[in-house]
Design an enzyme around this catalytic site. Sequence first.
Site, short mmCIF file in Angstrom:
data_model
loop_
_atom_site.label_atom_id
_atom_site.label_comp_id
_atom_site.label_asym_id
_atom_site.label_seq_id
_atom_site.Cartn_x
_atom_site.Cartn_y
_atom_site.Cartn_z
N ARG A 289 0.87 -1.18 0.00
CA ARG A 289 0.00 0.00 0.00
C ARG A 289 0.90 1.23 0.00
O ARG A 289 2.12 1.13 0.10
CB ARG A 289 -1.03 0.00 1.14
CG ARG A 289 -0.67 -0.61 2.44
CD ARG A 289 0.38 0.09 3.23
NE ARG A 289 0.20 1.52 3.33
CZ ARG A 289 1.16 2.38 3.58
NH1 ARG A 289 2.42 1.96 3.76
NH2 ARG A 289 0.95 3.67 3.65
N GLY A 290 0.27 2.42 -0.11
CA GLY A 290 1.03 3.65 -0.29
C GLY A 290 1.08 3.92 -1.79
O GLY A 290 1.40 3.02 -2.58
N ALA A 291 0.77 5.17 -2.17
CA ALA A 291 0.56 5.49 -3.58
C ALA A 291 1.72 5.07 -4.50
O ALA A 291 1.52 4.32 -5.47
CB ALA A 291 0.24 6.98 -3.72
N GLN B 144 -1.71 2.48 9.99
CA GLN B 144 -0.44 2.53 9.25
C GLN B 144 0.65 3.25 10.06
O GLN B 144 1.82 2.93 9.92
CB GLN B 144 -0.63 3.25 7.91
CG GLN B 144 -1.43 2.49 6.88
CD GLN B 144 -2.90 2.84 6.91
OE1 GLN B 144 -3.44 3.20 7.95
NE2 GLN B 144 -3.55 2.77 5.76
N ASP C 17 -2.22 11.08 -2.00
CA ASP C 17 -2.64 10.03 -2.94
C ASP C 17 -3.08 10.60 -4.28
O ASP C 17 -3.00 9.93 -5.31
CB ASP C 17 -3.77 9.21 -2.34
CG ASP C 17 -3.20 8.28 -1.27
OD1 ASP C 17 -3.03 8.75 -0.13
OD2 ASP C 17 -2.88 7.13 -1.60
N ASN D 36 -5.49 12.57 0.85
CA ASN D 36 -4.54 11.73 1.59
C ASN D 36 -5.32 10.95 2.64
O ASN D 36 -6.54 11.14 2.81
CB ASN D 36 -3.43 12.59 2.22
CG ASN D 36 -2.30 11.74 2.77
OD1 ASN D 36 -1.79 10.86 2.07
ND2 ASN D 36 -1.91 11.96 4.01
O1 MRU Z 1 -4.44 3.35 2.31
P1 MRU Z 1 -2.97 3.55 2.16
O2 MRU Z 1 -2.17 2.99 3.30
O3 MRU Z 1 -2.45 3.07 0.82
O4 MRU Z 1 -2.79 5.13 2.19
C1 MRU Z 1 -1.52 5.69 2.10
C2 MRU Z 1 -1.50 7.16 2.23
O5 MRU Z 1 -2.50 7.80 2.41
C3 MRU Z 1 -0.17 7.81 2.03
O6 MRU Z 1 -0.09 8.99 2.78
C4 MRU Z 1 0.01 8.16 0.55
O7 MRU Z 1 -0.26 7.05 -0.26
C5 MRU Z 1 1.39 8.64 0.26
S1 MRU Z 1 2.60 7.34 0.44
C6 MRU Z 1 4.11 7.99 0.03
#
Ligand code: MRU
Length: 344
Positions: A44-46, A193, A234, A244
Amino acid sequence: VKALRWHDNVLELLDQTALPQSEVWITCRSAEDVARAIVEMKVRGAPAIGAAAAYGVALEALSQKHLDMATIRAVLDAALSRLAATRPTAVNLFWAIERMRNTLHAPAPDVATLVQNLVSEAEQIAAEDVATNRAIGRHGAALFDEPVQILTHCNTGSLATVDYGTALGVIRALHEHGNLVHVWVDETRPFLQGARLTAYELNREQIPHTLITDNMAAHFMKLGKVDAVLVGADRIALNGDTANKIGTYGLAVLCAYHNIPFYVAAPLSTFDAKLETGDEIPIEERSTVEVTSIAGKEIAPHGTKAAHPAFDVTPHTLITGIITERGVIHRPDATRVRAMLGVQ
Ligand code: MRU
């Protein structure tokens, strides 16, 4: 810490749902394996899901290399659609898919070359992400000329990217420059997270930090213990409105009240040049079981109705600056974002 590793034409993902208790690497051999891992938040994470999806296409190409040109292109188009249907908010996913689609449909003399081109493009996306994050770290750290206490939300580190991180990359760079006093880590309800992943990363690198529940942020701001808030993104619209992790908007409102700078750190691949404002950003709705249960244990009366928007949108007027690999967009608005992106 790494979210993914690619070797011998196989993708391995560090299962983020098992952290911090256990470090389990799962092996992906097809686009479907990767799609499932994204849906289940094992990765996960963009930026990390963008890179993983690109490798998913490469894996599918490698396993279908016996097909003729027209058939493999059709099969891989279906794989691209499957990967695009995993999570709706992070635009890096669609950006990476678009790059793979362009490579898929670019002229290639034979199937073997096409497959090699797709593998190379995925490797390129991953390599670029690391260089991008280092640049974001440099630009972000330069914003602070004395030691600071930072509050961050969710996980934006090595686990959310290919390496180093965005907002957590800036925090790493501040630490490397001796300009970091301390990090306040929001636990980030409901998926935790912050507690599970950011605390894990900071702990491994011995970067001083304290875990807090999300509702403690205002308290520590009032006590003067937060000099700036740094978060990831995101999807960012052309006017700077930023989607985000849920809870980010609340932090931005608190920063405005307490006169604390609120920075977003994100690569240019997180901007969506098709959207004028944040109102158009699709917000993922996740299972409410993630709200009513923690680690498989129900914490509300069985059957309680719950809501679970996974992201919120912070209006650009609350953002002090957006830190990109090309520099900082101070006081972002439509004019300044367009100027940075080179969009009319
Ligand atoms: O649902 P997730 O854990 O994928 O969400 C992640 C976030 O909101 C992060 O802040 C975003 O993806 C940036 S990661 C460098």
